[in-house]
Design an enzyme around this catalytic site. Structure first.
Site, short mmCIF file in Angstrom:
data_model
loop_
_atom_site.label_atom_id
_atom_site.label_comp_id
_atom_site.label_asym_id
_atom_site.label_seq_id
_atom_site.Cartn_x
_atom_site.Cartn_y
_atom_site.Cartn_z
N ALA A 39 110.17 37.94 30.10
CA ALA A 39 109.15 37.59 29.11
C ALA A 39 108.72 36.14 29.28
O ALA A 39 107.53 35.84 29.27
CB ALA A 39 109.70 37.82 27.71
N SER A 87 101.45 43.82 44.69
CA SER A 87 102.13 43.77 43.40
C SER A 87 101.33 44.62 42.42
O SER A 87 100.33 45.22 42.81
CB SER A 87 102.12 42.32 42.94
OG SER A 87 103.36 41.96 42.50
N LYS A 119 108.54 52.71 35.74
CA LYS A 119 108.63 51.51 36.57
C LYS A 119 110.12 51.21 36.73
O LYS A 119 110.80 50.82 35.78
CB LYS A 119 107.90 50.34 35.90
CG LYS A 119 107.81 49.15 36.80
CD LYS A 119 106.77 48.18 36.30
CE LYS A 119 106.51 47.06 37.29
NZ LYS A 119 107.68 46.31 37.68
N ARG A 140 111.14 43.66 50.31
CA ARG A 140 109.74 43.32 50.19
C ARG A 140 109.41 41.90 50.70
O ARG A 140 108.37 41.68 51.28
CB ARG A 140 109.40 43.44 48.72
CG ARG A 140 108.11 42.93 48.32
CD ARG A 140 108.19 42.56 46.84
NE ARG A 140 107.12 41.67 46.54
CZ ARG A 140 105.90 42.08 46.21
NH1 ARG A 140 105.65 43.35 46.12
NH2 ARG A 140 104.96 41.21 45.99
N LYS A 322 98.82 55.33 37.76
CA LYS A 322 98.05 55.26 39.00
C LYS A 322 96.93 56.29 38.98
O LYS A 322 97.13 57.39 38.46
CB LYS A 322 98.96 55.57 40.20
CG LYS A 322 100.11 54.62 40.36
CD LYS A 322 101.08 55.07 41.43
CE LYS A 322 102.23 54.07 41.50
NZ LYS A 322 103.33 54.53 42.32
N LYS A 346 104.26 47.15 30.50
CA LYS A 346 105.61 46.62 30.31
C LYS A 346 106.05 46.87 28.87
O LYS A 346 105.33 46.51 27.94
CB LYS A 346 105.62 45.12 30.57
CG LYS A 346 105.34 44.72 32.00
CD LYS A 346 106.57 44.91 32.87
CE LYS A 346 106.53 44.11 34.14
NZ LYS A 346 106.95 42.75 34.03
S1 IVH Z 1 103.57 51.22 42.87
C1 IVH Z 1 100.41 48.86 45.16
N1 IVH Z 1 105.29 52.49 41.35
O1 IVH Z 1 107.08 47.17 40.69
C2 IVH Z 1 101.31 49.40 44.11
N2 IVH Z 1 105.74 50.25 41.90
O2 IVH Z 1 105.72 44.86 39.62
C3 IVH Z 1 102.70 49.24 44.50
N3 IVH Z 1 107.85 49.39 41.03
O3 IVH Z 1 106.29 45.79 43.77
C4 IVH Z 1 103.69 49.59 43.52
N4 IVH Z 1 108.48 51.21 40.02
O4 IVH Z 1 108.35 47.32 43.69
C5 IVH Z 1 104.98 51.33 41.95
N5 IVH Z 1 106.75 53.73 40.05
C6 IVH Z 1 106.45 52.59 40.66
C7 IVH Z 1 107.28 51.47 40.59
C8 IVH Z 1 106.89 50.30 41.23
C9 IVH Z 1 108.79 49.96 40.31
C10 IVH Z 1 107.87 47.99 41.51
C11 IVH Z 1 107.33 47.79 42.90
C12 IVH Z 1 106.26 46.73 42.76
C13 IVH Z 1 106.60 46.11 41.44
C14 IVH Z 1 105.39 45.46 40.82
#
Ligand code: IVH
Length: 726
Positions: A39, A87, A119, A140, A322, A346
């Site tokens: 946060a 990201s 997430k 990464r 997405k 978040k």
């Molecule tokens: S998609 C271009 N899906 O969160 C989009 N990311 O804060 C790429 N992450 O770097 C990420 N769960 O490592 C995606 N269900 C999920 C995810 C996820 C965790 C992570 C990922 C990304 C980070 C961004």
């Protein structure tokens, strides 16, 4: 959040925020030891974004808003991802989520099918399969280049070594799979018990446990073990146990796949279809992903996991939404940082209740006295918490907490717990107010603010207050300073308590004979025998020799000068290059150094004005500590006097890497283009600095021109400059 100390005005604030965020990132991504809660990080990041939107002239290549995030630790070989790992943009409220859906709708004319996923709060990885066989596993890193942890993949059953084709889904020639590696919540407590039993610090949360587990150098341990076996060394058993533990931990790691990078072969049309293919080949996908039609569907998903977030086998810090259709994703495109076709919602930080048992105070290395809460241990956001800083006396009053109160406590998914306030309804009348001590709990000196009006109170006995000394010795050995691994907290306490060192000056002068006088650094040698040095003592002595040759900025950080952290120390070392010259420079000279404001400059001058501080420096000098930049008098360098501005992402370079490369050759990297700029290096998505370079007629270099500058110098670079547009 607390504002960092230092000047006023947008430029100063910009610098403070950049420093804060960069430090937090380094701790998070490189050291797996976060200092800022999610946060707090998010608040700082947003403030920086807002400030840059208001003052575009402040945006420079080295702003964290211009980078993808993360930094690569140096422990593993670098590996370049086939496609950059982006990201995600964040939404912190349902309003912000709705605004994202509205933007997508506006762009497309209607709301497309949306894929909702959890997430995963783990460690992002990039896995490449070539003709169905695992080619590489990488962290990464900075999004372009990560760490090669392929060797460890063999120990992680969740990562298949080969992919199996299914009837509907042939395995592509080449496919880059993205996902999150995590340490299961169910195994986390057991792991920490094991760490404690080994006398090591426990992990703050499951995310760090995952990162720490994946980034173990198992190959090195195997090599060490083989060598020890060959020598018939006594360490074989310990090394075997160590290796077995490392492997057992790796075996516990799990993976959730959530995307693809490069894909050579028959491509799917939807993200959800891609998951079906990945699952068919044997990769672990989440069975919690859902395709919904509209915002209401997304909100239903968010609400459901808001309630059930602890029913999941991994930590989650939100929901990722997405656009499901891949062609539509392509149409919406990405910024340099994140895709427009996805958003991360978040969850607000989780809040729990616990009893405030007491408020104690801690004395820091610069004498600051900080109250902290001692609470009944409680589990919050993945780990057990029993202490939280309360910052200062005013903060205790502002929060309105009394000793004995039931309090609200939160922790935003990582390590920094925060007491929010009391549960007033639960008061019994037996609670009592905290009274700031008048005397230092460590040395008994009368506490007072450094100057009138300061919120913080300090112990003035800087030279010999045991608490301050201990913290300073511990600090000088820390990773951000001289990085002396053999000198941890216990060792620092032992050196001081046993009278082996009187102050931090003595630490660098330590000899084997000094350590022989310590019970901490020696062990029983048998009846009537002298106590031999422990392995830790030998290690410490060896590391002290290395520490004496560390770069000047680390020496400056190690001195514990107020306000002087790595950024200011690096600026001083770079611009002045010699500790004696820094010591004799007046405030005006020091504050003219880019990255050093008047407050820092004054703190430096004040510090060197104290006799015993100068004695510390003299002791270090006597010990052979290098007090000047190595290159300072090594003759001219190819880019001496050359000022470079770097904008956008230069192919093949991380931002820090490009900056360092210029600096190492004597050049200066500046944040803004002016007539004095010698070269403007322009990468992808360069922004307004490119326009300014053209307007001012400054030579513009692309990646090839930049290579020419580094390899062949300014003349070659001018010849390779990109001609201005006509
Ligand atoms: S998609 C271009 N899906 O969160 C989009 N990311 O804060 C790429 N992450 O770097 C990420 N769960 O490592 C995606 N269900 C999920 C995810 C996820 C965790 C992570 C990922 C990304 C980070 C961004």
């Amino acid at each position: 959040m607390a504002r960092a100390e230092g000047g006023a005005g947008p430029a100063a604030r910009w610098r403070e925020l950049v420093e804060l965020i960069e430090d937090a990132r380094r701790r998070y991504y490189v050291e797996d030891a976060p200092t800022l809660s999610d946060a707090e990080y998010d608040v700082a990041y947003r403030e920086l974004e807002a400030l840059e939107a208001e003052h575009p002239e402040l945006v420079s290549a080295d702003s964290p808003t211009q980078a993808v995030g993360g930094e690569r630790a140096e422990m593993f070989d670098p590996v370049e991802h086939l496609q950059r790992m982006l990201s995600l943009d964040n939404a912190f409220s349902t309003d912000e989520l709705a605004a994202w859906v509205a933007r997508v709708e506006k762009e497309l004319g209607s709301v497309p099918p949306l894929l909702c996923e959890l997430k995963v709060d783990g460690l992002a990885v990039d896995i490449v399969y070539e003709r169905g066989r695992l080619r590489s596993l990488a962290t990464r890193g900075d999004g372009r280049v990560g760490e090669d942890v392929t060797y460890n993949a063999r120990f992680i059953p969740a990562i298949p070594r080969t992919l199996t084709a299914t009837s509907g889904h042939p395995v592509p020639e080449l496919v880059e799979v993205r996902g999150e590696v995590y340490f299961p919540v169910a195994d986390f407590d057991t792991l920490n018990d094991e760490m404690l039993a080994l006398g090591r610090s426990p992990f703050a949360n499951a995310r760090n446990a995952g990162a720490g587990t994946l980034r173990q150098r198992v190959d090195r341990r195997e090599a060490e073990l083989a060598a020890a076996r060959e020598r018939g060394a006594g360490t074989v058993e310990r090394l075997e146990a160590d290796l077995a533990r490392a492997v057992r931990r790796l075996e516990l790691l799990q993976l959730v796949v959530h995307g693809v990078g490069v894909w050579h072969g028959h491509e799917p049309t939807r993200q959800s279809e891609a998951y079906a293919a990945l699952h068919g080949w044997g990769l672990p996908t989440s069975d919690r992903a859902r395709v919904v039609d509209d915002l209401a569907g997304v909100q239903g998903y968010v609400e459901h996991y808001g309630v059930h977030r602890h029913d999941v086998e991994h930590e989650i810090d939100g929901v990722v939404v997405k656009v499901d259709d891949l062609a539509t994703q392509g149409r919406l495109g990405s910024t340099s940082r994140s895709p427009r076709w996805a958003i991360a919602y978040k969850y607000p930080p989780e809040v729990v209740r616990t009893r405030l048992l007491d408020i104690e105070v801690n004395v820091g290395r610069t004498g600051r006295v900080t109250p902290f809460a001692v609470m009944a241990p409680v589990k919050v956001a993945g780990s057990t918490v029993s202490m939280a800083t309360l910052h200062n006396q005013e903060e205790v009053v502002r929060k309105g907490v009394l000793i004995g109160d039931l309090v609200f406590l939160r922790k935003a998914g990582d390590v920094i717990p925060e007491v929010l306030g009391p549960v007033v309804e639960e008061r019994t009348g037996a609670e009592r107010a905290f009274v700031m001590p008048t005397h230092c709990p460590s040395c008994g000196s009368v506490l007072a603010p450094a100057k009138e009006g300061d919120v913080d109170i300090r112990c003035p006995n800087q030279r010999s207050c045991p608490a301050q000394l201990r913290e300073r010795v511990f600090h000088l050995a820390s990773r951000g300073a001289l990085d002396i691994e053999g000198l941890g907290y216990k060792a620092a306490v032992a050196l001081l308590d046993e009278g082996i060192v009187a102050d931090e000056g003595d630490v660098l002068l330590l000899t084997p004979d000094d350590l022989r006088r310590s019970t901490f650094f020696t062990r029983d040698g048998g009846p009537g025998q002298e106590r031999p040095l422990t392995a830790n003592a030998e290690k410490l002595l060896a590391e002290l020799e290395v520490a004496k040759n560390r770069p000047l900025w680390r020496v400056i950080v190690a001195l514990s000068i107020r306000h002087v952290g790595p950024t200011a120390a690096q600026a001083l070392a770079r611009e002045i290059g010699d500790l004696d010259r820094i010591a004799s420079s007046p405030v005006e000279v020091l504050s003219a150094v880019e990255g050093v404001g008047p407050i820092i400059a004054e703190a430096v001058v004040d510090w060197f004005a104290v006799d015993w501080h100068r004695d510390v420096v003299e002791k270090w000098r006597r010990a052979g500590v290098r007090l000047a930049e190595e290159r300072a008098d090594a003759g001219p360098r190819p880019l001496d006097g050359v000022t470079v501005v770097i904008t956008g992402t230069v192919e093949g370079w991380s931002r820090d890497g490009a900056t360092l490369a210029v600096q190492e050759l004597g050049g200066k990297v500046s944040g803004s283009v002016s007539k004095k700029t010698d070269f403007v290096v322009v990468g992808e998505n360069p922004g307004s600095k490119y326009d300014k370079a053209v307007a001012l007629g400054r030579p513009v270099l692309d990646a090839a021109g930049f290579a020419a500058l580094l390899e062949r110098g300014p003349d070659a670079a001018r010849a390779a400059a990109v001609p201005p547009p006509v």
